[in-house]
Design a protein around this motif. Structure first.
Motif, mmCIF file in Angstrom:
data_model
loop_
_atom_site.group_PDB
_atom_site.id
_atom_site.type_symbol
_atom_site.label_atom_id
_atom_site.label_comp_id
_atom_site.label_asym_id
_atom_site.label_seq_id
_atom_site.Cartn_x
_atom_site.Cartn_y
_atom_site.Cartn_z
ATOM 1 N N PRO A 176 40.948 23.413 44.593
ATOM 2 C CA PRO A 176 40.292 23.180 45.884
ATOM 3 C C PRO A 176 38.841 23.663 45.805
ATOM 4 N N PRO A 177 37.956 23.160 46.647
ATOM 5 C CA PRO A 177 36.531 23.471 46.513
ATOM 6 C C PRO A 177 36.126 24.857 47.009
ATOM 7 N N TRP A 178 37.034 25.581 47.672
ATOM 8 C CA TRP A 178 36.657 26.903 48.183
ATOM 9 C C TRP A 178 37.164 27.990 47.232
ATOM 10 N N PRO A 179 36.499 29.154 47.196
ATOM 11 C CA PRO A 179 36.847 30.205 46.237
ATOM 12 C C PRO A 179 38.124 30.942 46.622
ATOM 13 N N GLY A 180 38.594 31.764 45.709
ATOM 14 C CA GLY A 180 39.781 32.572 45.951
ATOM 15 C C GLY A 180 39.456 34.047 45.944
ATOM 16 N N ARG A 181 40.461 34.847 45.610
ATOM 17 C CA ARG A 181 40.311 36.292 45.652
ATOM 18 C C ARG A 181 39.532 36.807 44.454
ATOM 19 N N ARG A 182 38.854 37.942 44.674
ATOM 20 C CA ARG A 182 38.135 38.604 43.591
ATOM 21 C C ARG A 182 38.920 39.836 43.155
ATOM 22 N N LEU A 183 38.918 40.104 41.842
ATOM 23 C CA LEU A 183 39.643 41.255 41.314
ATOM 24 C C LEU A 183 39.149 42.565 41.913
ATOM 25 N N ASP A 184 37.836 42.682 42.072
ATOM 26 C CA ASP A 184 37.280 43.921 42.620
ATOM 27 C C ASP A 184 37.799 44.179 44.024
ATOM 28 N N ASP A 185 37.913 43.126 44.824
ATOM 29 C CA ASP A 185 38.412 43.277 46.182
ATOM 30 C C ASP A 185 39.858 43.744 46.179
ATOM 31 N N LEU A 186 40.667 43.171 45.282
ATOM 32 C CA LEU A 186 42.070 43.560 45.214
ATOM 33 C C LEU A 186 42.227 45.012 44.797
ATOM 34 N N ALA A 187 41.455 45.428 43.799
ATOM 35 C CA ALA A 187 41.558 46.805 43.310
ATOM 36 C C ALA A 187 41.180 47.810 44.399
ATOM 37 N N SER A 188 40.121 47.528 45.130
ATOM 38 C CA SER A 188 39.700 48.458 46.182
ATOM 39 C C SER A 188 40.699 48.481 47.331
ATOM 40 N N ARG A 189 41.281 47.313 47.670
ATOM 41 C CA ARG A 189 42.315 47.267 48.720
ATOM 42 C C ARG A 189 43.544 48.054 48.298
ATOM 43 N N LEU A 190 43.924 47.922 47.035
ATOM 44 C CA LEU A 190 45.100 48.637 46.543
ATOM 45 C C LEU A 190 44.882 50.138 46.639
ATOM 46 N N ASP A 191 43.714 50.602 46.244
ATOM 47 C CA ASP A 191 43.403 52.036 46.353
ATOM 48 C C ASP A 191 43.500 52.509 47.795
ATOM 49 N N ALA A 192 42.916 51.734 48.706
ATOM 50 C CA ALA A 192 42.890 52.132 50.111
ATOM 51 C C ALA A 192 44.295 52.170 50.716
ATOM 52 N N GLU A 193 45.108 51.162 50.413
ATOM 53 C CA GLU A 193 46.452 51.107 50.988
ATOM 54 C C GLU A 193 47.348 52.194 50.421
ATOM 55 N N CYS A 194 47.235 52.460 49.132
ATOM 56 C CA CYS A 194 48.029 53.538 48.541
ATOM 57 C C CYS A 194 47.654 54.881 49.147
ATOM 58 N N ASP A 195 46.374 55.126 49.345
ATOM 59 C CA ASP A 195 45.929 56.367 49.994
ATOM 60 C C ASP A 195 46.499 56.472 51.404
ATOM 61 N N TRP A 196 46.501 55.357 52.138
ATOM 62 C CA TRP A 196 47.007 55.369 53.510
ATOM 63 C C TRP A 196 48.500 55.650 53.539
ATOM 64 N N LEU A 197 49.247 55.027 52.632
ATOM 65 C CA LEU A 197 50.693 55.225 52.591
ATOM 66 C C LEU A 197 51.061 56.676 52.316
ATOM 67 N N VAL A 198 50.290 57.327 51.449
ATOM 68 C CA VAL A 198 50.567 58.724 51.106
ATOM 69 C C VAL A 198 50.076 59.666 52.197
ATOM 70 N N THR A 199 48.846 59.463 52.662
ATOM 71 C CA THR A 199 48.246 60.344 53.666
ATOM 72 C C THR A 199 49.056 60.365 54.955
ATOM 73 N N ASN A 200 49.626 59.223 55.316
ATOM 74 C CA ASN A 200 50.372 59.125 56.568
ATOM 75 C C ASN A 200 51.880 59.300 56.378
ATOM 76 N N ASP A 201 52.274 59.763 55.185
ATOM 77 C CA ASP A 201 53.691 60.043 54.899
ATOM 78 C C ASP A 201 54.589 58.837 55.178
ATOM 79 N N VAL A 202 54.083 57.646 54.888
ATOM 80 C CA VAL A 202 54.882 56.446 55.078
ATOM 81 C C VAL A 202 55.892 56.288 53.948
ATOM 82 N N LEU A 203 55.468 56.600 52.725
ATOM 83 C CA LEU A 203 56.321 56.507 51.552
ATOM 84 C C LEU A 203 56.154 57.748 50.689
ATOM 85 N N PRO A 204 57.168 58.103 49.898
ATOM 86 C CA PRO A 204 57.040 59.246 48.987
ATOM 87 C C PRO A 204 55.932 59.014 47.957
#
Length: 257
Positions: free
Chosen positions: A109-137
């Motif tokens: 398709p003519p429009w772009p997709g996801r960037r690796l850098d964006d995924l890596a930074s999102r993963l870091d942020a979500e993992c921090d949130w899950l731990v900081t808020n005691d959502v998961l061990p």
């Protein structure tokens, strides 16, 4: 104008089914018509264009009056649901894999997709949130963060559906009758589509890969299972869904332990 059109569509229908609803979008079923209501018109633009370009069956567009897109219902039933055993045959799962391969072999398709850098930074942020808020061990997050890293590698982009949940794939008599919900379509990783299709249904991965018809890196698919689950949990919780329900995202993460 939109309310008039919807009212006309509802005339003579005894029941309106809410398929999914949250503060970003909603989908209603009115007889044999699905009404998609989305505050983000860009998402609907992508959906309409992706369905026009896709080489596999998609719903017929009946009409569009922003913010509503009306689609004809597909014959058959969904391949399954996350958290429930699938009653679809191995042949149906293999047919889904073959349909995905046809999509991935189509022109980009003519429009772009996801960037690796964006995924890596999102993963870091979500993992921090899950731990900081005691959502998961911590150990569960740490282990799956490590598994997910295998997905963060260069890939050759394909025409990716982008949200290929099993509820979005319809089958009838072991044949694919259509694929719905194309708002996340774009250029992306082929193995991401295969991973989302088999998320929570690892027992059918072999059928899907057989239908897909080429060797795939199973470790990367497992990495996308972890990645998708880690990235989705906060959103699901904030929108009234339960990622800890049996067979859903938290169980997917536990399976990697």
């Amino acid at each position: 104008m939109t309310s008039v059109v919807i009212s006309a569509t509802l005339a003579g229908v005894e029941e309106v089914e809410v398929v999914v609803a949250h503060n970003e979008r909603a989908t209603l079923r009115v007889g044999d018509v699905f009404l998609k209501i989305d505050a983000d018109q860009a998402r609907l633009d992508v959906e309409v264009e992706a369905m026009a370009l896709a080489p596999i069956p998609t719903p017929e567009i009946l009409w569009r009056k922003p913010p509503v897109l009306a689609l004809a219902a597909l014959p058959g039933t969904a391949l399954g649901r996350l958290g429930e055993p699938s009653t679809a045959s191995s042949a149906a799962w293999a047919a889904a894999g073959a349909a995905v391969r046809m999509l991935h072999d189509a022109p980009l398709p003519p429009w772009p997709g996801r960037r690796l850098d964006d995924l890596a930074s999102r993963l870091d942020a979500e993992c921090d949130w899950l731990v900081t808020n005691d959502v998961l061990p911590v150990d569960l997050v740490t282990r799956n963060r490590r598994v997910a890293e295998a997905a963060l590698r260069p890939w050759t982009p394909v025409f990716m559906h982008g949200d290929l949940q099993i509820t979005h794939v319809f089958v009838d008599d072991d044949k694919i009758t259509g694929v719905i919900d194309w708002s996340e379509a774009g250029q992306g990783d082929a193995l991401y589509d295969l991973a989302i299709l088999t998320l929570g249904h690892e027992e059918h991965l072999g059928d899907v890969v057989a239908g897909y018809g080429t060797d795939v890196d199973l470790d990367v698919i497992r990495a996308w299972w972890s990645m998708r689950s880690l990235l989705a949990i906060r959103w699901l919780m904030e929108h009234g869904f339960d990622p800890a329900a049996p067979g859903c995202e938290v169980d997917v993460l536990k399976a990697r332990m």
